[in-house]
Design a protein around this motif. Structure first.
Motif, short mmCIF file in Angstrom:
data_model
loop_
_atom_site.label_atom_id
_atom_site.label_comp_id
_atom_site.label_asym_id
_atom_site.label_seq_id
_atom_site.Cartn_x
_atom_site.Cartn_y
_atom_site.Cartn_z
N ASP A 5 0.89 -1.38 0.16
CA ASP A 5 0.06 0.08 0.17
C ASP A 5 0.73 1.31 0.18
O ASP A 5 0.51 2.27 -0.80
CB ASP A 5 -1.01 0.02 1.23
CG ASP A 5 -1.70 1.03 1.18
OD1 ASP A 5 -2.82 1.45 0.52
OD2 ASP A 5 -1.71 2.06 2.24
N GLN A 6 1.84 1.06 0.82
CA GLN A 6 2.77 2.46 1.00
C GLN A 6 3.91 2.35 -0.41
O GLN A 6 4.77 3.22 -0.38
CB GLN A 6 3.53 2.45 2.32
CG GLN A 6 2.70 2.70 3.41
CD GLN A 6 3.36 2.61 4.93
OE1 GLN A 6 4.40 2.55 4.87
NE2 GLN A 6 2.56 2.81 5.74
N LYS A 7 3.79 1.65 -1.34
CA LYS A 7 4.66 1.65 -2.35
C LYS A 7 6.02 1.14 -2.18
O LYS A 7 7.04 1.77 -3.10
CB LYS A 7 4.30 2.85 -3.29
CG LYS A 7 3.06 3.13 -3.82
CD LYS A 7 2.93 4.28 -4.69
CE LYS A 7 1.43 4.38 -5.43
NZ LYS A 7 1.46 5.62 -6.18
N ARG A 8 6.23 0.45 -1.21
CA ARG A 8 7.51 0.08 -0.88
C ARG A 8 7.84 -1.44 -1.46
O ARG A 8 8.93 -1.63 -1.57
CB ARG A 8 7.72 -0.21 0.83
CG ARG A 8 7.78 1.28 1.39
CD ARG A 8 7.72 0.82 3.22
NE ARG A 8 7.65 2.09 3.60
CZ ARG A 8 7.54 2.26 5.09
NH1 ARG A 8 7.45 0.98 5.70
NH2 ARG A 8 7.39 3.54 5.64
N MET A 9 6.66 -2.16 -1.78
CA MET A 9 6.81 -3.51 -2.22
C MET A 9 5.79 -3.23 -3.62
O MET A 9 4.83 -2.45 -3.60
CB MET A 9 6.51 -4.44 -1.63
CG MET A 9 7.51 -4.52 -0.34
SD MET A 9 8.98 -5.01 -0.61
CE MET A 9 8.77 -6.82 -1.34
#
Length: 260
Positions: free
Chosen positions: A68-72
């Motif tokens: 969701d946080q665009k880390r993956m």
């Protein structure tokens, strides 16, 4: 000009060009079987220009938060009811890319050999997240140990039990801890990925287990902005290939069942 050196330089340049153009796709996964399946398809994706980076997590919260946080870019560990509950509870908007396999949910014990031996007042441990806790109670209902007020409620909790003839005592604990406390309770309802990690064989050790009709298909999950990307679709196709189906059937011997 040295032809051999020229050809070698050309080959090296070509290799560098392919490597430089490879698209990286990061996927969060729990160790067994999800990360193992992803590692299996990694060489196939590399041939298609996708460098798969698998990050292993041992909980059910961080993989969704990371995506969701665009880390993956994606994750592979959960089923649709869990994702729906997570999105609703956390205000996220993660989406399903494709379904891959089913891990039949089971009940285990280190103290008894059958559910008939479960004594009155026995302590039963179930996952503390709504969907897997409800899944555990539905399985116990199917086994005839309890009856729920709403017999089809997938997010049922012990408070939703209408009939409990054995007076079972329920403990709600984090799913990942259940194999570790198996010897401290009379019965534990354990997700198959955690059972496998603990060396349990679901098809042999579970006292009761879901059938192949289970609706809890494990899914590849991404965000709306990247679910249709070329790299993501290549991963989805690889996960639903005949090679993966054979790998699942041979490696897990019924503890994990292909859903395609």
């Amino acid at each position: 000009m040295n032809i051999k050196k020229t050809l070698a330089a050309f080959a090296a340049a070509a290799t560098f060009s392919v490597a430089a153009s490879a698209e990286e796709l990061s996927v969060a996964a729990t160790p067994v079987p999800h990360a193992e399946i992803l590692e299996f398809v990694k060489p196939t994706l590399a041939e298609q220009g996708v460098e798969l980076d698998v990050k292993v997590f041992t909980d059910y919260i961080q993989p969704n938060i990371q995506v969701d946080q665009k880390r993956m870019d994606a994750n592979f560990f959960q089923h649709q009811p869990y994702l729906d509950e997570f999105n609703e509870g956390r205000g996220t908007n993660l989406v399903t890319v494709t379904g891959v396999h089913v891990e039949p949910f089971g009940a285990y014990s280190s103290k008894i050999d059958s559910l008939d031996a479960l004594e009155d007042g026995a302590v039963v441990a179930i996952p503390n997240d709504p969907t897997n806790g409800g899944r555990a109670l539905l399985l116990l209902q199917k086994a005839g140990l309890i009856k729920l007020k709403d017999e089809s409620k997938i997010t049922a909790t012990p408070r939703d039990i209408a009939e409990n003839p054995k007076g079972l005592e329920f403990k709600e604990l984090e799913a990942a801890t259940l194999p570790r406390i198996l010897n401290q309770v009379d019965l534990a309802l354990i997700n198959t990925n955690y059972a496998l990690e603990a060396g349990l064989n679901p098809s042999e050790d579970a006292l009761v287990i879901e059938g192949s009709e289970s609706p809890y298909v494990n899914i590849l999950v991404a965000r709306p902005d990247n679910k249709d990307s070329e790299a993501m679709q290549k991963l989805a196709a690889a996960l639903k290939s005949d090679a993966v189906k054979d790998f699942i059937m041979e490696k897990y011997e019924g503890a994990v069942v292909p859903a395609f």
